[in-house]
Design an enzyme around this catalytic site. Structure first.
Site, PDB file in Angstrom:
ATOM      1  N   LYS A   1       0.829  -1.208   0.000  1.00 18.18           N
ATOM      2  CA  LYS A   1       0.000   0.000   0.000  1.00 18.18           C
ATOM      3  C   LYS A   1       0.870   1.268   0.000  1.00 18.18           C
ATOM      4  CE  LYS A   1      -4.078  -2.014   2.323  1.00 18.18           C
ATOM      5  NZ  LYS A   1      -4.794  -2.062   3.633  1.00 18.18           N
TER       6      LYS A   1
ATOM      7  N   HIS B   1      -2.081  -5.207   1.571  1.00 20.10           N
ATOM      8  CA  HIS B   1      -3.360  -5.910   1.376  1.00 20.10           C
ATOM      9  C   HIS B   1      -3.061  -7.332   0.939  1.00 20.10           C
ATOM     10  CE1 HIS B   1      -7.346  -7.040  -0.048  1.00 20.10           C
ATOM     11  NE2 HIS B   1      -6.733  -7.539  -1.099  1.00 20.10           N
TER      12      HIS B   1
HETATM   13  P1  DAT Z   1      -7.474  -6.820   6.150  1.00 22.75           P
HETATM   14  O1  DAT Z   1      -6.691  -5.746   5.436  1.00 22.75           O
HETATM   15  O2  DAT Z   1      -6.720  -7.352   7.345  1.00 22.75           O
HETATM   16  O3  DAT Z   1      -7.990  -7.895   5.236  1.00 22.75           O
HETATM   17  P2  DAT Z   1     -10.205  -5.833   6.216  1.00 22.75           P
HETATM   18  O4  DAT Z   1     -10.402  -6.472   4.874  1.00 22.75           O
HETATM   19  O5  DAT Z   1     -11.182  -6.177   7.295  1.00 22.75           O
HETATM   20  O6  DAT Z   1      -8.744  -6.086   6.781  1.00 22.75           O
HETATM   21  O7  DAT Z   1     -10.251  -4.248   6.035  1.00 22.75           O
HETATM   22  C1  DAT Z   1      -9.663  -3.644   4.898  1.00 22.75           C
HETATM   23  C2  DAT Z   1      -8.892  -2.429   5.345  1.00 22.75           C
HETATM   24  O8  DAT Z   1      -9.785  -1.458   5.903  1.00 22.75           O
HETATM   25  C3  DAT Z   1      -7.874  -2.732   6.438  1.00 22.75           C
HETATM   26  O9  DAT Z   1      -6.646  -3.105   5.900  1.00 22.75           O
HETATM   27  C4  DAT Z   1      -7.831  -1.438   7.212  1.00 22.75           C
HETATM   28  C5  DAT Z   1      -9.197  -0.837   7.041  1.00 22.75           C
HETATM   29  N1  DAT Z   1     -10.097  -1.085   8.172  1.00 22.75           N
HETATM   30  C6  DAT Z   1     -10.765  -2.226   8.449  1.00 22.75           C
HETATM   31  N2  DAT Z   1     -11.506  -2.111   9.555  1.00 22.75           N
HETATM   32  C7  DAT Z   1     -11.317  -0.838   9.994  1.00 22.75           C
HETATM   33  C8  DAT Z   1     -11.795  -0.077  11.095  1.00 22.75           C
HETATM   34  N3  DAT Z   1     -12.642  -0.608  11.976  1.00 22.75           N
HETATM   35  N4  DAT Z   1     -11.335   1.183  11.231  1.00 22.75           N
HETATM   36  C9  DAT Z   1     -10.477   1.737  10.350  1.00 22.75           C
HETATM   37  N5  DAT Z   1      -9.987   1.083   9.279  1.00 22.75           N
HETATM   38  C10 DAT Z   1     -10.393  -0.184   9.102  1.00 22.75           C
HETATM   39 MG    MG Z   2      -9.389  -7.761   3.687  1.00 18.80          MG
END
Ligand code: DAT
Ligand code: MG
Length: 153
Positions: free
Chosen positions: A10, A116
């Site tokens: 990223k 990611h």
């Molecule tokens: P990951 O990147 O571990 O797969 P995810 O798919 O649940 O996580 O979320 C995508 C992205 O969004 C993550 O890298 C960071 C952001 N994100 C997720 N949940 C969040 C939250 N509660 N507050 C702020 N950013 C968040």
């Molecule tokens: Mg994810």
């Protein structure tokens, strides 16, 4: 069965000069790199990648962050690659992620978490298609495949 996953370094990973470190971990693990491109992605494409998060409070900020500066988009192939890379990446927020994982070692942020990685075969297939056409995914043999993937059963 051989699987593929989409891994993106990223904007913070590029700006913090960590692209080599991050990609190097997957290389040293023995995963096979099958596609790569360095691009600045549009808000629209970022929205497609994170479509499952549309409507959540952090969605707008997430899209702005991901499209704010260049990223390194890669695809990797190996048996079990999705599970392996998710473990190597670590928990979503840098401050929660275990030491030894990429986020645990290099991020203490919430949203700025460096990388990611696809989380299931279905999302990997969909996400790879967003960034690579079939002819951009290279089919080749690693010369040390025997030593990397050998088994004695
Ligand atoms: P990951 O990147 O571990 O797969 P995810 O798919 O649940 O996580 O979320 C995508 C992205 O969004 C993550 O890298 C960071 C952001 N994100 C997720 N949940 C969040 C939250 N509660 N507050 C702020 N950013 C968040
Ligand atoms: Mg994810």
């Amino acid at each position: 069965m051989t699987e593929r996953t989409l891994i993106i370094v990223k904007p913070d990973g590029i700006q913090r000069h960590l692209a080599g470190e991050i990609i190097g971990r997957f290389e040293k693990k023995g995963l096979k790199l099958v596609a790569a491109k360095f691009v600045q992605i549009s808000e629209e494409l970022a929205g497609q990648l994170y479509a499952v998060h549309r409507g959540k409070p952090f969605f707008e900020g997430l899209i702005k962050y991901l499209s704010s500066a260049p990223v390194l988009v890669t695809a990797w192939e190996a048996e079990g690659v999705i599970n392996m890379t998710r473990k190597m990446i670590g928990a979503t927020f840098g401050y929660d992620a275990e030491p030894g994982t990429i986020r645990g070692d290099f991020s203490c942020s919430r949203g700025y978490n460096l990388i990611h990685g696809s989380d299931s075969p279905a999302s990997a297939e969909q996400e790879i298609k967003l960034f690579f056409s079939p002819d951009e995914i290279i089919d080749y043999e690693l010369t040390d495949a025997h030593w990397l993937y050998g088994r004695n059963d």
